[in-house]
Design an enzyme around this catalytic site. Structure first.
Site, mmCIF file in Angstrom:
data_model
loop_
_atom_site.group_PDB
_atom_site.id
_atom_site.type_symbol
_atom_site.label_atom_id
_atom_site.label_comp_id
_atom_site.label_asym_id
_atom_site.label_seq_id
_atom_site.Cartn_x
_atom_site.Cartn_y
_atom_site.Cartn_z
ATOM 1 N N GLU A 632 0.698 -0.976 -0.055
ATOM 2 C CA GLU A 632 0.061 0.135 0.045
ATOM 3 C C GLU A 632 0.896 1.204 -0.034
ATOM 4 O OE1 GLU A 632 -3.558 2.265 0.080
ATOM 5 O OE2 GLU A 632 -3.428 -0.044 -0.112
ATOM 6 N N GLU A 634 1.555 5.829 -0.752
ATOM 7 C CA GLU A 634 1.105 6.930 -0.318
ATOM 8 C C GLU A 634 -0.237 7.367 -1.111
ATOM 9 O OE1 GLU A 634 2.245 11.403 0.104
ATOM 10 O OE2 GLU A 634 3.682 10.294 -0.502
ATOM 11 N N PHE A 635 -0.136 6.824 -2.528
ATOM 12 C CA PHE A 635 -1.296 7.140 -3.279
ATOM 13 C C PHE A 635 -2.159 6.055 -3.728
ATOM 14 C CE2 PHE A 635 2.539 9.868 -4.054
ATOM 15 C CZ PHE A 635 1.992 11.231 -4.055
ATOM 16 N N GLU A 637 -2.653 1.487 -3.940
ATOM 17 C CA GLU A 637 -2.249 0.135 -3.865
ATOM 18 C C GLU A 637 -1.050 -0.127 -4.854
ATOM 19 O OE1 GLU A 637 -5.804 -2.174 -4.264
ATOM 20 O OE2 GLU A 637 -6.002 -2.462 -2.318
ATOM 21 N N LYS A 656 2.192 0.729 -9.591
ATOM 22 C CA LYS A 656 1.806 1.725 -8.477
ATOM 23 C C LYS A 656 0.655 2.401 -8.977
ATOM 24 C CE LYS A 656 4.983 4.032 -6.086
ATOM 25 N NZ LYS A 656 5.889 5.305 -5.516
ATOM 26 N N ASP A 749 15.186 11.509 1.251
ATOM 27 C CA ASP A 749 14.522 10.289 2.288
ATOM 28 C C ASP A 749 15.332 8.947 2.132
ATOM 29 O OD1 ASP A 749 12.400 9.124 3.921
ATOM 30 O OD2 ASP A 749 11.110 9.042 2.057
#
Length: 976
Positions: A632, A634-635, A637, A656, A749
């Site tokens: 899953e 951020e936007f 599945e 994605k 990140d």
């Protein structure tokens, strides 16, 4: 005769009284005078004027007894009566004596107050002997057992009325060791008649208890004797902690304290009397010993033979996995009924009625399969599963309601929907799932009134036009386009297969009206609005002076631009050579450094989707096949799927998706990551295959990494990877980050969770959602807000929100620590505030367990507070390559410096020790595997560990030199 007559008469009367009932114990008689067939012949002392033997006839049977009623007025009465030798044998160590006797009340003698020396008691004594000693009395060898007193004494009046009561006295002789014994009766002056004497011992009789049989058992001399029982046929000992059946035989021959019991085996139950296990009758079963009785077989099951432990399901019926024998057997459901549909554009609603037969279950579920066919159902054309663009609401599997909504269908296409009914036992038998199907031909999806034709190129006699189809065509849809072209002099129709056309043989400088519509097997669709296009005027044969000047000016301008490009490329090549000489780059990305397009924000485009296509490749959804959900994002599945490009083999990819419920401004954030990835090409950067933007859901397709995220991969394989493999993985990450930094990108990140691992343990940098382009190699990027991953972020980035390549180097040091600790969480359970304060105070993460010293030195270099002192990724990559070439250097384990140990502010020990417990201390130095070793050695407080030595640790079972060194260094830090 005065003293004899009353007593003899009393004996005749009392012999008619009933005897007390026998005890429950089994009694084995050694001597019983009441059963004697002749005179007893006991030893009398004195032979005369003392005890005397009497004979009474009762029911024709002689009864022999002894009596003694001394002359009254004497105080020195000393009359003895000794029995014959009583053989005890070797068995009983405890015997019992039962006396039946009468005693005359002293007050019943003439005078009223009783004669001088009259008594109402006598004494019982015994002597052990291995053999008969003859007529020798041996008074001193006798031991007194008890003084016998009558509960009821009699008088002359009792004799006359016949109410004389017989007294019974019982006593025990314990711990006997000789083969036999004598009994003696000492009369100090009582008028007594000894009616009978019985000597016996007791046994616990054979008995049944708790479905177990206990044998005839001899009691012990004192206390209880534990006896194990034997389970009856078809019975087993209880599995409970009470264990096998046991009972205890008491000295009195009684069974006491039953412990445990037997239970009938599965298939059997206790009989009505509880003394046997009988087989369950046919049609019933007993599955285990915890079930008290046989149970009737559940519905649709049977047990044909006796003694069944389970009832088998009848034909066509089953039990679902996890259902026990006590559950009724059920069958699969029949097919759904009355499948119907209603269509609106490219949307469809399917409805059906539940099966007529649910199989006796309540867990009926429905599954819907969609197939797209080239022809109608009657034509029997080939079909294939619907693509990823077809969506079912609420879903296509596990439906509990008999309805589903389908969208994403294509116009002018034929579909077959198959609805299956399933329950918990579907698929257990040989028959397939019961289903029903319906075939549907979709009509026009929408009007083409909003369609816009666009001019691509025009010439005097040609027009090249293009337009956007209402929906992408799928294989087998058989869509064609019909164009209607007309002007004031002519009208023509032209059919094409693609939304693009080249109109030829047109008149120069003429206006044409063009409109288009789709043609399908269902018929033509509506025409689009009219569009006007004009061809170019004819080209003259000669050039005017102005045109010649324009041509010359264009040539000069082109030459100047060409010269500028050549100068620019020459200078750029020179700068690249100088840069390679300074950095001594060895990475493969230096060999072919490309001029990349600068990062362009999608918001700068009027059509952001078109901007994304400038950096990525648009993929046809028909080339994709979605398999399973693997995560899953951020936007939306993330799926595992298959990509098959034309004329290429299938490859596994990660897909994605952007969920439909995302806010309107989120989709360009979603595509921004793809535009960044599309500019990268490196073996340690996640490869972008392409995007899907023209159909929902919007998708990003990347290569598939079999082992997933690095942190989870390391946690699953702790202690399975050797240091050389870990260094190779770190070298790959450093290579990818070196590539990014050389192209002036800062990741922002970098963490193990954002590193993906393929099946060959190759690590690739991913998740470029926060990646930004710097102005130059030493540039900075300043953000205005948003969340920051504190544990991975450099202190200057936390404090000032300024990100550089050096801040990525700090994050790489944290990634190194994650890799060497096999996915542990950096800084443990410390809060973000505690992490930031500890870093500002100069503390750094301690080396992971068994961390090679060169790797920990690299980590500490990455964590330099001054960002200018941190190494560049190129140097990190080169250093890691040297370690791979010299694996012997990895054998040295990093020293543990307690001054760098992160201490939580909430921990406040005593005497300078920052830990409350030994377990807290061991966890802080990553030695928690030895908590039990310290506990077993009795070292439960921190004060106890201060004097430990290497020898002490060896005796405790801590033998690895590196672990001993770490523990002792930490202890030394407490002392310092």
């Amino acid at each position: 005769m005065e003293r004899r007559w009353p007593l003899g008469l009393g004996l005749v009367l009392l012999l008619c009284a009933p005897l007390p009932p026998g005890a429950r114990a089994k009694e084995v008689t050694l001597m019983d005078t009441s059963k004697a067939q002749g005179e007893l012949g006991w030893l009398l002392d004195p032979p005369k004027d003392g005890w005397s033997e009497q004979q009474q006839i009762l029911n024709g049977t002689p009864l022999y007894m002894y009596q003694d009623c001394p002359m009254q007025g004497r105080r020195d009465t000393d009359h003895w009566l000794r029995s014959n030798w009583i053989y005890r044998g070797e068995e009983a160590s405890r015997v019992h004596v039962e006396l039946q006797f009468t005693v005359r009340d002293c007050k019943s003698f003439p005078g009223g107050a009783g004669p001088l020396g009259c008594k109402e008691t006598f004494n019982l004594l015994y002597m052990e002997s291995d053999q008969d000693v003859g007529i020798q009395l041996r008074r001193p060898l006798f031991q007194k057992v008890t003084t016998v007193a009558a509960d009821q004494s009699f008088t002359i009046r009792d004799l006359v009325s016949g109410s004389v009561k017989l007294n019974v006295e019982r006593c025990s002789l314990g711990r006997l060791t000789r083969r036999g014994l004598y009994l003696a009766f000492h009369n100090p002056g009582a008028c007594v008649a000894l009616v009978s004497v019985r000597v016996f011992y007791q046994r616990c009789p054979e008995t049944l208890n708790g479905l177990a049989q206990f044998p005839d058992t001899l009691p012990g001399p004192a206390g209880l004797v534990e006896v194990a029982g034997t389970c009856l046929p078809h019975a087993r000992a209880s599995p409970r902690p009470s264990g096998a059946p046991r009972m205890h035989c008491s000295p009195d021959g009684e069974w006491l304290v039953p412990v445990g019991r037997c239970h009938c085996e599965p298939g059997y139950e206790e009989g009505g009397s509880g003394e046997a296990c009988v087989a369950c009758p046919s049609g019933s079963y007993r599955m285990d010993m915890d079930t008290p009785h046989c149970l009737t077989c559940p519905q649709q099951s049977t047990a044909e033979s006796e003694g069944a432990t389970i009832c088998t399901c009848e034909s066509g019926h089953y039990r679902a996995p996890g259902e026990g024998p006590q559950v009724a057997c059920t069958g699969p459901p029949s097919a759904p009924r009355n499948l119907s549909f209603s269509a609106s554009g490219t949307q469809l609603s399917l409805r059906w009625e539940p099966p007529a037969d649910t199989g006796g279950r309540q867990d009926v579920r429905y599954s819907v399969r969609c197939s797209q066919c080239q022809g109608t159902a009657q034509d029997g054309g080939p079909c294939q599963p619907c693509g990823v663009g077809v969506h079912f609401s609420p879903g296509a599997r596990g439906l509990t309601t008999p309805a589903v909504h389908v969208n994403g269908l294509e116009p002018y296409a034929n579909y077959t929907f198959n609805v299956e009914a399933q329950n918990g036992v579907s698929g257990l038998g040989s028959s397939g799932h019961a289903s029903t199907s319906v075939s549907i031909s979709m009509g026009h999806a929408e009007s083409l009134s909003g369609l816009s034709l666009r001019l691509v190129k025009k010439e005097p006699r040609q027009l090249e036009l293009t337009w956007a189809g209402s929906r992408p065509r799928s294989p087998g849809a058989n869509l064609t386009y019909e164009l209607h072209v007309l002007n004031q002099d002519e009208e023509r129709y032209q059919m094409v297969l693609e939304p693009r056309v080249l109109l030829t043989e047109l008149q120069p400088d003429t206006t044409y009206i063009v409109r288009v519509r789709m043609l399908t097997p269902l018929g033509p669709g509506p025409f689009s609005p009219d569009h006007e296009f004009r061809t170019s005027p004819p080209v003259s044969r000669g050039l005017t002076g102005g045109e010649i000047v324009a041509v010359i000016f264009g040539l000069l301008l082109g030459a100047a631009l060409l010269l500028g490009i050549l100068v620019f490329r020459s200078r750029r090549a020179q700068r690249q050579r100088q840069q390679r000489q300074r950095d001594r780059a060895t990475d493969v990305d230096r060999e072919d450094k490309l001029w990349l397009k600068p990062y362009v924000d999608l918001q700068a485009y009027e059509d952001p989707a078109q901007g994304a296509l400038d950096f990525t490749r648009e993929l046809d959804p028909a080339w994709l096949m979605v398999d399973t959900v693997i995560g899953e994002g951020e936007f939306g599945e993330v799926y595992r799927g298959t990509l098959r490009l034309p004329s290429q083999d299938c490859k596994t990819v990660a897909i994605k998706t952007l969920k439909d419920t995302s806010p309107g401004g989120q989709w360009w954030n979603f595509l921004r990551e793809a535009t960044i990835m599309g500019q990268f090409s490196h073996p340690h950067i996640l490869h972008l295959e392409g995007v899907v933007t023209k159909r929902k859901p919007i998708m990003i397709i990347t290569e598939f990494m079999e082992n997933g995220a690095l942190d989870a991969f390391l946690r699953e394989r702790e202690d399975q990877l050797v240091p050389g493999q870990l260094v190779a993985m770190l070298q790959g990450i450093a290579s990818g980050m070196n590539y990014l930094s050389n192209h002036n990108y800062v990741h922002r990140d970098l963490a193990a969770r954002n590193i993906l691992v393929n099946q060959n343990l190759c690590c690739k940098v991913s998740d470029f959602g926060l990646t930004r382009l710097l102005d130059d190699f030493d540039g900075t990027y300043e953000t205005q807000g948003g969340k920051i991953p504190i544990r991975w972020t450099a202190p200057e980035a936390i404090a000032h929100r300024i990100f550089t390549t050096a801040s990525d180097v700090w994050s790489f040091g944290i990634v190194m620590w994650e890799v060497l600790s096999f996915g542990d969480k950096p800084y443990g359970e410390m809060s973000n505030q505690e992490v930031m304060k500890s870093i500002e105070d100069g503390y750094r993460l301690p080396p992971p367990v068994d961390c090679p010293a060169p790797l920990y030195e690299l980590m500490k270099n990455c964590w330099a507070y001054d960002r200018a002192r941190r190494p560049h990724f190129q140097k990190l990559q080169a250093h890691l390559e040297q370690l791979l070439a010299n694996p012997h250097s990895l054998r040295t384990i990093a020293n543990f410096d307690p001054r760098m140990t992160l201490r939580l502010p909430s921990l406040s020990g005593s005497d300078g020790i920052p830990y409350r417990t030994v377990s807290e201390w061991l966890e802080s130095i990553r030695m928690k595997r030895y908590i039990l070793h310290f506990h077993s050695a009795g070292l439960d407080t921190m004060e106890c560990v201060l004097e430990l030595t290497a020898e002490d640790l060896t005796q405790m079972g801590i033998t690895l030199p590196g672990h001993q060194k770490r523990i002792l260094c930490s202890i030394q830090g407490f002392k310092d």
